[in-house]
Scaffold this motif. Structure first.
Motif, PDB file in Angstrom:
ATOM      1  N   ASP A  94       0.906  -1.169  -0.136  1.00  0.00           N
ATOM      2  CA  ASP A  94      -0.094  -0.016  -0.017  1.00  0.00           C
ATOM      3  C   ASP A  94       0.922   1.373   0.012  1.00  0.00           C
ATOM      4  O   ASP A  94       1.326   1.694   1.161  1.00  0.00           O
ATOM      5  N   PRO A  95       1.228   1.773  -1.118  1.00  0.00           N
ATOM      6  CA  PRO A  95       2.123   2.980  -1.193  1.00  0.00           C
ATOM      7  C   PRO A  95       1.649   4.026  -0.343  1.00  0.00           C
ATOM      8  O   PRO A  95       2.592   4.773   0.125  1.00  0.00           O
ATOM      9  N   TYR A 123      10.821  -2.476 -11.640  1.00  0.00           N
ATOM     10  CA  TYR A 123       9.951  -1.695 -12.292  1.00  0.00           C
ATOM     11  C   TYR A 123       9.528  -1.945 -13.615  1.00  0.00           C
ATOM     12  O   TYR A 123       9.965  -3.145 -14.064  1.00  0.00           O
ATOM     13  N   LYS A 140       2.288  -5.730 -11.236  1.00  0.00           N
ATOM     14  CA  LYS A 140       2.002  -4.223 -11.240  1.00  0.00           C
ATOM     15  C   LYS A 140       3.444  -3.348 -10.943  1.00  0.00           C
ATOM     16  O   LYS A 140       4.409  -4.096 -10.281  1.00  0.00           O
ATOM     17  N   ASP A 141       3.500  -2.278 -11.588  1.00  0.00           N
ATOM     18  CA  ASP A 141       4.965  -1.600 -11.340  1.00  0.00           C
ATOM     19  C   ASP A 141       5.089  -0.750  -9.882  1.00  0.00           C
ATOM     20  O   ASP A 141       4.322   0.487  -9.699  1.00  0.00           O
ATOM     21  N   VAL A 142       5.451  -1.633  -9.025  1.00  0.00           N
ATOM     22  CA  VAL A 142       5.612  -0.970  -7.424  1.00  0.00           C
ATOM     23  C   VAL A 142       6.265   0.343  -7.582  1.00  0.00           C
ATOM     24  O   VAL A 142       5.908   1.335  -6.722  1.00  0.00           O
ATOM     25  N   MET A 145       3.876   3.157  -8.886  1.00  0.00           N
ATOM     26  CA  MET A 145       2.851   3.234  -7.845  1.00  0.00           C
ATOM     27  C   MET A 145       3.530   4.199  -6.543  1.00  0.00           C
ATOM     28  O   MET A 145       2.592   5.026  -6.113  1.00  0.00           O
ATOM     29  N   GLU A 148       4.054   7.644  -7.915  1.00  0.00           N
ATOM     30  CA  GLU A 148       2.666   8.554  -7.739  1.00  0.00           C
ATOM     31  C   GLU A 148       2.240   9.061  -6.392  1.00  0.00           C
ATOM     32  O   GLU A 148       2.051  10.153  -6.019  1.00  0.00           O
ATOM     33  N   GLU A 149       2.436   8.208  -5.407  1.00  0.00           N
ATOM     34  CA  GLU A 149       2.209   8.571  -3.952  1.00  0.00           C
ATOM     35  C   GLU A 149       3.108   9.470  -3.460  1.00  0.00           C
ATOM     36  O   GLU A 149       2.920  10.334  -2.618  1.00  0.00           O
ATOM     37  N   TYR A 208       8.915   8.035 -14.953  1.00  0.00           N
ATOM     38  CA  TYR A 208       8.337   8.473 -13.791  1.00  0.00           C
ATOM     39  C   TYR A 208       8.328   9.732 -13.130  1.00  0.00           C
ATOM     40  O   TYR A 208       8.171  10.362 -12.246  1.00  0.00           O
TER      41      TYR A 208
END
Ligand code: JFZ
Length: 445
Positions: A94-95, A123, A140-142, A145, A148-149, A208
Protein backbone atom coordinates in the motif's frame (compact mmCIF):
# COMPACT_ATOMS: atom_id res chain seq x y z
CA UNK A 1 66.28 6.08 -26.79
CA UNK A 2 64.44 2.79 -27.05
CA UNK A 3 64.61 2.39 -23.32
CA UNK A 4 63.11 5.84 -22.89
CA UNK A 5 60.31 4.98 -25.26
CA UNK A 6 59.51 1.79 -23.37
CA UNK A 7 59.55 3.69 -20.10
CA UNK A 8 57.22 6.30 -21.49
CA UNK A 9 54.87 3.67 -22.88
CA UNK A 10 54.76 1.90 -19.53
CA UNK A 11 54.07 5.18 -17.77
CA UNK A 12 51.26 6.11 -20.14
CA UNK A 13 49.72 2.66 -19.87
CA UNK A 14 49.93 2.80 -16.09
CA UNK A 15 48.31 6.24 -16.05
CA UNK A 16 45.56 5.02 -18.37
CA UNK A 17 44.83 2.03 -16.15
CA UNK A 18 44.80 3.96 -12.89
CA UNK A 19 42.81 6.76 -14.46
CA UNK A 20 40.13 4.73 -16.11
CA UNK A 21 38.32 4.04 -12.87
CA UNK A 22 38.14 7.67 -11.91
CA UNK A 23 37.43 9.09 -15.35
CA UNK A 24 33.89 10.23 -15.12
CA UNK A 25 32.06 13.34 -16.29
CA UNK A 26 35.16 15.50 -16.66
CA UNK A 27 34.48 19.21 -16.65
CA UNK A 28 30.97 18.67 -15.27
CA UNK A 29 29.28 21.86 -14.16
CA UNK A 30 26.13 21.20 -12.12
CA UNK A 31 23.02 22.90 -13.49
CA UNK A 32 21.31 25.56 -11.33
CA UNK A 33 18.49 23.12 -10.47
CA UNK A 34 21.10 20.58 -9.43
CA UNK A 35 22.66 23.10 -7.06
CA UNK A 36 19.20 23.94 -5.71
CA UNK A 37 18.53 20.25 -5.14
CA UNK A 38 21.82 19.89 -3.29
CA UNK A 39 20.62 22.58 -0.87
CA UNK A 40 17.25 20.87 -0.59
CA UNK A 41 19.04 17.57 0.06
CA UNK A 42 21.14 19.02 2.86
CA UNK A 43 18.10 20.65 4.42
CA UNK A 44 16.18 17.36 4.29
CA UNK A 45 18.56 15.45 6.59
CA UNK A 46 16.58 12.22 6.87
CA UNK A 47 15.41 9.63 4.33
CA UNK A 48 14.20 6.05 4.07
CA UNK A 49 16.31 3.45 2.30
CA UNK A 50 14.28 0.53 0.91
CA UNK A 51 15.77 -2.82 -0.09
CA UNK A 52 12.97 -4.76 -1.70
CA UNK A 53 13.20 -7.46 -4.33
CA UNK A 54 12.41 -11.09 -5.09
CA UNK A 55 15.10 -12.04 -2.54
CA UNK A 56 12.74 -10.72 0.15
CA UNK A 57 10.75 -13.96 -0.23
CA UNK A 58 13.71 -15.94 1.08
CA UNK A 59 13.97 -13.75 4.20
CA UNK A 60 17.67 -14.59 4.44
CA UNK A 61 17.04 -18.33 4.42
CA UNK A 62 17.49 -18.63 8.17
CA UNK A 63 20.98 -17.16 8.19
CA UNK A 64 21.85 -14.02 10.08
CA UNK A 65 23.55 -11.58 7.75
CA UNK A 66 22.06 -12.81 4.47
CA UNK A 67 19.24 -11.08 2.65
CA UNK A 68 19.60 -9.38 -0.75
CA UNK A 69 22.89 -11.28 -1.22
CA UNK A 70 21.32 -14.74 -0.92
CA UNK A 71 21.82 -15.61 -4.59
CA UNK A 72 25.56 -15.21 -4.23
CA UNK A 73 26.00 -16.30 -0.62
CA UNK A 74 24.17 -19.58 -1.27
CA UNK A 75 25.42 -19.90 -4.85
CA UNK A 76 21.91 -20.28 -6.23
CA UNK A 77 22.04 -21.00 -9.97
CA UNK A 78 20.35 -18.44 -12.19
CA UNK A 79 17.78 -20.95 -13.50
CA UNK A 80 16.64 -21.74 -9.95
CA UNK A 81 16.74 -18.13 -8.75
CA UNK A 82 14.55 -17.24 -11.72
CA UNK A 83 11.72 -19.16 -10.04
CA UNK A 84 11.50 -16.50 -7.33
CA UNK A 85 9.63 -13.87 -9.38
CA UNK A 86 6.87 -16.47 -9.81
CA UNK A 87 6.27 -16.32 -6.05
CA UNK A 88 6.48 -12.56 -5.67
CA UNK A 89 2.98 -11.32 -4.99
CA UNK A 90 2.97 -8.42 -2.52
CA UNK A 91 -0.81 -8.06 -2.41
CA UNK A 92 -0.67 -5.99 0.77
CA UNK A 93 1.61 -3.34 -0.72
CA UNK A 94 0.00 0.00 0.00
CA UNK A 95 2.09 2.90 -1.27
CA UNK A 96 -0.11 5.46 0.51
CA UNK A 97 0.63 3.72 3.79
CA UNK A 98 4.37 3.60 3.09
CA UNK A 99 4.57 7.27 2.22
CA UNK A 100 2.41 8.37 5.17
CA UNK A 101 4.72 6.37 7.42
CA UNK A 102 7.72 8.10 5.89
CA UNK A 103 6.16 11.50 6.52
CA UNK A 104 5.26 10.64 10.11
CA UNK A 105 8.84 9.48 10.63
CA UNK A 106 10.01 12.98 9.69
CA UNK A 107 11.73 11.71 6.55
CA UNK A 108 11.85 13.81 3.38
CA UNK A 109 12.85 11.27 0.75
CA UNK A 110 12.93 7.59 -0.17
CA UNK A 111 15.72 5.73 -1.94
CA UNK A 112 14.42 2.41 -3.29
CA UNK A 113 16.11 -0.45 -5.12
CA UNK A 114 15.15 -0.26 -8.79
CA UNK A 115 17.54 -3.13 -9.43
CA UNK A 116 19.86 -4.90 -6.98
CA UNK A 117 22.82 -7.19 -7.72
CA UNK A 118 20.44 -10.05 -8.63
CA UNK A 119 19.54 -8.08 -11.77
CA UNK A 120 15.77 -8.13 -11.23
CA UNK A 121 14.04 -4.87 -12.17
CA UNK A 122 11.43 -3.78 -9.63
CA UNK A 123 9.79 -1.55 -12.24
CA UNK A 124 8.26 -1.78 -15.70
CA UNK A 125 11.29 -2.28 -17.94
CA UNK A 126 10.90 -2.72 -21.67
CA UNK A 127 14.40 -4.00 -22.37
CA UNK A 128 14.15 -7.14 -20.26
CA UNK A 129 11.32 -9.39 -19.13
CA UNK A 130 13.16 -9.94 -15.88
CA UNK A 131 11.02 -7.34 -14.17
CA UNK A 132 8.13 -7.10 -11.74
CA UNK A 133 5.44 -6.44 -14.36
CA UNK A 134 6.33 -9.26 -16.75
CA UNK A 135 7.67 -11.92 -14.40
CA UNK A 136 5.53 -11.84 -11.25
CA UNK A 137 1.91 -12.79 -10.52
CA UNK A 138 1.55 -9.33 -8.98
CA UNK A 139 2.22 -7.78 -12.38
CA UNK A 140 2.18 -4.18 -11.21
CA UNK A 141 4.91 -1.55 -11.29
CA UNK A 142 5.54 -0.95 -7.58
CA UNK A 143 8.06 1.79 -8.33
CA UNK A 144 5.55 3.67 -10.48
CA UNK A 145 2.87 3.26 -7.79
CA UNK A 146 5.24 4.52 -5.14
CA UNK A 147 6.33 7.48 -7.26
CA UNK A 148 2.73 8.58 -7.79
CA UNK A 149 2.13 8.50 -4.07
CA UNK A 150 5.39 10.31 -3.34
CA UNK A 151 4.33 13.09 -5.71
CA UNK A 152 0.96 13.27 -3.99
CA UNK A 153 2.48 13.59 -0.52
CA UNK A 154 5.55 15.68 -1.36
CA UNK A 155 8.28 13.10 -0.84
CA UNK A 156 11.20 12.81 -3.26
CA UNK A 157 12.12 9.44 -4.73
CA UNK A 158 15.66 8.26 -5.53
CA UNK A 159 16.64 4.98 -7.15
CA UNK A 160 19.31 2.64 -5.88
CA UNK A 161 20.62 1.02 -9.05
CA UNK A 162 23.17 -1.78 -9.05
CA UNK A 163 25.88 -1.64 -11.67
CA UNK A 164 26.92 -5.13 -10.61
CA UNK A 165 24.63 -7.78 -12.13
CA UNK A 166 24.82 -11.53 -11.37
CA UNK A 167 22.07 -12.30 -13.88
CA UNK A 168 22.86 -10.53 -17.12
CA UNK A 169 24.85 -12.68 -19.63
CA UNK A 170 26.90 -9.73 -20.83
CA UNK A 171 28.14 -8.90 -17.36
CA UNK A 172 31.48 -10.45 -18.30
CA UNK A 173 34.26 -10.91 -17.34
CA UNK A 174 32.85 -11.58 -13.87
CA UNK A 175 33.98 -9.54 -10.92
CA UNK A 176 35.02 -10.66 -7.48
CA UNK A 177 31.50 -11.67 -6.39
CA UNK A 178 29.09 -14.26 -7.73
CA UNK A 179 31.87 -16.70 -8.65
CA UNK A 180 29.95 -19.60 -7.16
CA UNK A 181 26.83 -19.12 -9.28
CA UNK A 182 27.39 -22.07 -11.57
CA UNK A 183 25.39 -21.17 -14.66
CA UNK A 184 26.54 -17.60 -15.27
CA UNK A 185 27.56 -17.07 -18.87
CA UNK A 186 31.16 -17.84 -19.73
CA UNK A 187 31.47 -15.13 -22.33
CA UNK A 188 29.84 -11.79 -22.97
CA UNK A 189 30.22 -8.26 -24.18
CA UNK A 190 30.57 -5.90 -21.24
CA UNK A 191 29.85 -2.93 -23.48
CA UNK A 192 26.50 -4.47 -24.39
CA UNK A 193 25.80 -4.77 -20.67
CA UNK A 194 26.60 -1.08 -20.11
CA UNK A 195 24.30 -0.21 -23.04
CA UNK A 196 21.55 -2.26 -21.37
CA UNK A 197 22.15 -0.57 -18.01
CA UNK A 198 22.04 2.87 -19.62
CA UNK A 199 18.78 1.96 -21.34
CA UNK A 200 17.28 0.90 -18.02
CA UNK A 201 18.49 4.14 -16.47
CA UNK A 202 16.89 6.04 -19.32
CA UNK A 203 13.61 4.28 -18.53
CA UNK A 204 13.91 5.24 -14.87
CA UNK A 205 14.59 8.85 -15.80
CA UNK A 206 11.80 9.18 -18.36
CA UNK A 207 8.91 7.00 -17.14
CA UNK A 208 8.32 8.49 -13.70
CA UNK A 209 8.63 12.24 -13.95
CA UNK A 210 11.13 14.13 -11.89
CA UNK A 211 13.18 11.95 -9.56
CA UNK A 212 15.56 12.82 -6.75
CA UNK A 213 18.56 11.04 -8.19
CA UNK A 214 20.44 7.79 -8.67
CA UNK A 215 22.29 5.93 -5.90
CA UNK A 216 24.79 3.70 -7.69
CA UNK A 217 26.35 0.63 -6.19
CA UNK A 218 28.51 -2.24 -7.33
CA UNK A 219 31.46 -0.75 -9.21
CA UNK A 220 33.66 -2.21 -6.51
CA UNK A 221 32.93 -5.65 -8.01
CA UNK A 222 35.18 -4.80 -10.99
CA UNK A 223 37.26 -1.80 -9.99
CA UNK A 224 39.37 -1.89 -13.14
CA UNK A 225 36.58 -2.32 -15.69
CA UNK A 226 35.60 0.48 -18.04
CA UNK A 227 32.22 1.44 -16.61
CA UNK A 228 31.80 4.30 -19.09
CA UNK A 229 30.82 6.55 -16.23
CA UNK A 230 31.31 9.62 -18.38
CA UNK A 231 28.52 8.48 -20.66
CA UNK A 232 26.20 7.27 -17.91
CA UNK A 233 26.55 10.41 -15.82
CA UNK A 234 26.14 12.70 -18.85
CA UNK A 235 23.06 10.71 -19.85
CA UNK A 236 21.44 11.17 -16.43
CA UNK A 237 22.33 14.84 -16.13
CA UNK A 238 21.15 15.37 -19.70
CA UNK A 239 17.74 13.81 -19.07
CA UNK A 240 17.29 15.38 -15.63
CA UNK A 241 19.87 18.05 -14.82
CA UNK A 242 18.51 18.30 -11.29
CA UNK A 243 18.92 14.61 -10.45
CA UNK A 244 21.63 13.97 -7.89
CA UNK A 245 24.12 11.21 -8.65
CA UNK A 246 26.00 9.36 -5.93
CA UNK A 247 27.97 6.13 -6.02
CA UNK A 248 28.87 3.69 -3.29
CA UNK A 249 32.37 3.10 -4.62
CA UNK A 250 34.02 4.04 -1.34
CA UNK A 251 36.30 6.56 -2.99
CA UNK A 252 36.33 10.35 -3.12
CA UNK A 253 33.58 11.58 -5.49
CA UNK A 254 34.30 11.39 -9.21
CA UNK A 255 33.45 14.28 -11.54
CA UNK A 256 29.73 14.19 -12.25
CA UNK A 257 28.75 12.94 -8.80
CA UNK A 258 26.57 15.26 -6.76
CA UNK A 259 26.82 13.70 -3.33
CA UNK A 260 29.12 11.40 -1.40
CA UNK A 261 27.93 8.48 0.66
CA UNK A 262 29.19 6.51 3.61
CA UNK A 263 27.95 2.99 4.22
CA UNK A 264 27.20 2.11 7.84
CA UNK A 265 29.82 4.51 9.16
CA UNK A 266 29.88 8.13 10.14
CA UNK A 267 31.98 10.20 7.72
CA UNK A 268 35.61 9.73 8.60
CA UNK A 269 35.00 6.57 10.63
CA UNK A 270 35.85 3.16 9.29
CA UNK A 271 34.42 0.45 11.52
CA UNK A 272 33.23 -1.52 8.47
CA UNK A 273 36.63 -1.62 6.80
CA UNK A 274 35.61 -0.10 3.48
CA UNK A 275 35.09 3.57 4.32
CA UNK A 276 38.70 4.61 4.23
CA UNK A 277 38.56 7.77 2.15
CA UNK A 278 38.48 11.35 3.24
CA UNK A 279 35.40 13.52 3.49
CA UNK A 280 34.49 15.63 0.49
CA UNK A 281 34.19 19.38 1.02
CA UNK A 282 32.69 19.80 -2.44
CA UNK A 283 29.43 17.88 -2.37
CA UNK A 284 26.70 17.03 0.16
CA UNK A 285 27.17 13.91 2.26
CA UNK A 286 24.94 11.03 3.25
CA UNK A 287 25.39 8.03 5.49
CA UNK A 288 23.22 4.92 5.30
CA UNK A 289 22.46 2.56 8.14
CA UNK A 290 20.44 -0.56 8.85
CA UNK A 291 17.87 -0.91 11.66
CA UNK A 292 19.09 -4.44 12.42
CA UNK A 293 22.02 -6.03 10.59
CA UNK A 294 20.33 -6.55 7.21
CA UNK A 295 19.40 -4.41 4.22
CA UNK A 296 16.84 -6.77 2.73
CA UNK A 297 14.17 -8.52 4.84
CA UNK A 298 15.72 -11.10 7.16
CA UNK A 299 13.29 -13.21 9.12
CA UNK A 300 15.57 -14.07 12.04
CA UNK A 301 17.58 -10.88 12.46
CA UNK A 302 16.22 -9.39 15.68
CA UNK A 303 19.31 -7.35 16.38
CA UNK A 304 17.51 -4.02 16.31
CA UNK A 305 19.23 -0.80 17.16
CA UNK A 306 17.41 1.29 19.74
CA UNK A 307 15.59 4.50 18.89
CA UNK A 308 18.12 6.36 21.00
CA UNK A 309 21.07 4.82 19.18
CA UNK A 310 19.59 5.71 15.78
CA UNK A 311 18.79 9.30 16.77
CA UNK A 312 22.31 9.65 18.11
CA UNK A 313 23.76 8.46 14.82
CA UNK A 314 21.48 10.81 12.89
CA UNK A 315 22.55 13.78 15.03
CA UNK A 316 26.24 12.91 14.80
CA UNK A 317 25.89 12.50 11.03
CA UNK A 318 24.33 15.97 10.90
CA UNK A 319 27.31 17.23 12.90
CA UNK A 320 29.48 16.09 9.98
CA UNK A 321 27.05 17.66 7.53
CA UNK A 322 25.71 14.28 6.42
CA UNK A 323 22.15 13.09 5.83
CA UNK A 324 20.91 9.95 7.50
CA UNK A 325 19.43 7.33 5.18
CA UNK A 326 17.84 4.71 7.40
CA UNK A 327 16.98 1.37 5.86
CA UNK A 328 14.03 -0.99 5.97
CA UNK A 329 13.62 -4.28 4.14
CA UNK A 330 9.90 -4.65 3.36
CA UNK A 331 8.38 -8.12 3.66
CA UNK A 332 7.36 -10.17 0.60
CA UNK A 333 3.69 -9.38 1.28
CA UNK A 334 4.40 -5.70 0.71
CA UNK A 335 4.21 -4.56 4.32
CA UNK A 336 6.93 -2.90 6.35
CA UNK A 337 8.10 -4.92 9.35
CA UNK A 338 6.07 -3.75 12.37
CA UNK A 339 9.23 -3.45 14.48
CA UNK A 340 10.58 -0.99 11.92
CA UNK A 341 7.34 0.99 11.83
CA UNK A 342 7.48 1.35 15.63
CA UNK A 343 11.06 2.60 15.47
CA UNK A 344 10.24 5.07 12.71
CA UNK A 345 7.21 6.42 14.61
CA UNK A 346 9.34 6.96 17.71
CA UNK A 347 12.00 8.83 15.74
CA UNK A 348 9.23 10.87 14.10
CA UNK A 349 7.86 11.78 17.51
CA UNK A 350 11.24 12.97 18.63
CA UNK A 351 11.71 14.99 15.44
CA UNK A 352 8.34 16.64 15.88
CA UNK A 353 9.69 18.29 19.01
CA UNK A 354 13.37 18.64 18.13
CA UNK A 355 13.43 18.73 14.33
CA UNK A 356 13.93 22.50 14.45
CA UNK A 357 17.45 21.82 15.72
CA UNK A 358 18.22 19.51 12.80
CA UNK A 359 16.38 20.23 9.54
CA UNK A 360 17.93 22.95 7.44
CA UNK A 361 21.17 22.94 9.41
CA UNK A 362 24.74 22.46 8.21
CA UNK A 363 27.69 20.97 10.04
CA UNK A 364 28.75 22.94 13.09
CA UNK A 365 32.00 24.72 13.88
CA UNK A 366 33.26 21.79 15.95
CA UNK A 367 33.43 18.26 14.61
CA UNK A 368 31.38 15.69 16.56
CA UNK A 369 32.91 14.61 19.88
CA UNK A 370 32.24 11.92 22.49
CA UNK A 371 29.72 14.20 24.17
CA UNK A 372 27.75 15.04 21.02
CA UNK A 373 27.64 17.27 17.96
CA UNK A 374 27.05 20.83 16.77
CA UNK A 375 25.10 22.11 13.79
CA UNK A 376 24.40 25.62 12.51
CA UNK A 377 21.53 27.48 10.91
CA UNK A 378 21.86 31.20 10.22
CA UNK A 379 23.34 32.86 13.29
CA UNK A 380 22.39 29.99 15.58
CA UNK A 381 24.52 27.09 16.73
CA UNK A 382 22.70 24.07 18.11
CA UNK A 383 24.68 22.06 20.61
CA UNK A 384 23.38 18.51 20.83
CA UNK A 385 24.57 16.89 24.04
CA UNK A 386 24.10 13.15 23.57
CA UNK A 387 26.35 11.74 26.26
CA UNK A 388 26.40 14.02 29.26
CA UNK A 389 28.17 12.00 31.99
CA UNK A 390 27.46 14.65 34.60
CA UNK A 391 30.48 16.77 33.78
CA UNK A 392 31.06 20.26 32.45
CA UNK A 393 31.69 20.22 28.73
CA UNK A 394 34.50 22.23 27.20
CA UNK A 395 33.88 23.11 23.61
CA UNK A 396 36.75 24.62 21.69
CA UNK A 397 36.19 26.38 18.42
CA UNK A 398 32.95 28.17 19.27
CA UNK A 399 33.34 31.89 18.48
CA UNK A 400 32.46 32.91 22.05
CA UNK A 401 33.36 36.56 21.45
CA UNK A 402 30.27 36.75 19.23
CA UNK A 403 28.01 34.96 21.70
CA UNK A 404 24.79 36.84 22.41
CA UNK A 405 22.67 34.26 24.24
CA UNK A 406 22.52 30.61 25.25
CA UNK A 407 19.20 28.91 25.98
CA UNK A 408 17.71 25.43 26.14
CA UNK A 409 15.95 24.49 22.92
CA UNK A 410 12.92 23.05 24.80
CA UNK A 411 11.79 25.85 27.01
CA UNK A 412 13.99 28.81 26.14
CA UNK A 413 15.37 29.00 29.67
CA UNK A 414 18.89 30.32 30.07
CA UNK A 415 21.75 27.87 29.85
CA UNK A 416 24.90 28.12 31.92
CA UNK A 417 27.54 28.86 29.32
CA UNK A 418 30.84 30.45 30.26
CA UNK A 419 33.23 31.91 27.77
CA UNK A 420 36.67 30.44 27.83
CA UNK A 421 39.85 31.33 26.03
CA UNK A 422 39.26 28.92 23.18
CA UNK A 423 35.52 28.55 23.24
CA UNK A 424 32.94 27.83 25.90
CA UNK A 425 32.30 25.72 28.96
CA UNK A 426 28.85 24.28 29.33
CA UNK A 427 27.32 23.26 32.67
CA UNK A 428 24.09 21.32 32.50
CA UNK A 429 22.31 20.64 35.79
CA UNK A 430 20.96 17.12 36.12
CA UNK A 431 17.33 18.19 35.96
CA UNK A 432 17.93 19.68 32.52
CA UNK A 433 19.42 16.51 31.02
CA UNK A 434 17.14 14.82 28.50
CA UNK A 435 17.27 11.06 27.99
CA UNK A 436 18.13 11.25 24.29
CA UNK A 437 19.53 14.67 23.45
CA UNK A 438 19.88 17.87 25.44
CA UNK A 439 19.91 20.77 23.01
CA UNK A 440 21.29 24.23 23.68
CA UNK A 441 20.90 27.07 21.22
CA UNK A 442 23.66 29.63 20.97
CA UNK A 443 22.78 32.84 19.20
CA UNK A 444 25.66 34.77 17.73
CA UNK A 445 25.87 38.47 17.01
C1 JFZ B 1 26.19 -2.59 -0.86
C2 JFZ B 1 25.35 -3.76 -1.30
O1 JFZ B 1 26.17 -4.82 -1.67
C3 JFZ B 1 24.39 -4.15 -0.21
O2 JFZ B 1 23.59 -5.22 -0.61
C4 JFZ B 1 23.52 -2.95 0.13
O3 JFZ B 1 22.72 -2.61 -0.97
C5 JFZ B 1 24.39 -1.79 0.54
C6 JFZ B 1 23.62 -0.54 0.79
O4 JFZ B 1 25.36 -1.51 -0.46
O5 JFZ B 1 27.03 -2.99 0.18
C7 JFZ B 1 28.35 -3.15 0.00
C8 JFZ B 1 29.07 -2.41 -0.87
C9 JFZ B 1 30.42 -2.62 -0.99
C10 JFZ B 1 31.04 -3.56 -0.24
C11 JFZ B 1 30.32 -4.30 0.66
C12 JFZ B 1 28.98 -4.09 0.78
N1 JFZ B 1 32.41 -3.78 -0.38
O6 JFZ B 1 33.09 -3.06 -1.09
O7 JFZ B 1 32.96 -4.70 0.27
Amino acid sequence: MRKELIRLTVLVLFAAITFKGTMAQEGYVPAPENLDNREWFQDAKFGLFVHWGVYSIMGGGGDQGIAEWIMERKSIPIVQYEKLPGFFNPTQFDPAEWVSMVKKAGMKYITITSKHHDGFAMYDSKVSDYNIVDATPYGKDVIGMLKEECDRQGIRLFFYHSQLDWHHPDYFPHGRTGQGIADRSQSGDFNAYIDYMNTQLTELLTQYGEIGGIWFDGMWDKPDADWRLEETYALIHGLQPGALIGSNHHKMPFPGEDFMMFERDLPGENTMGFNNTGISEEVPLEMCETMNGSWGFNIIDQNYKSVKQLIHTMVRAAGYGANFLLNTGPMPNGRIQPENVDTLMAIGNWLETYGGALYGTRKGPVRPQEWGATVVKGNEIYIHVLDHRGRDIEIRGIPSDRLRSAVYFDDGSRADVKRSEEGITLSIPKRKVKPIDTIIVLTLM
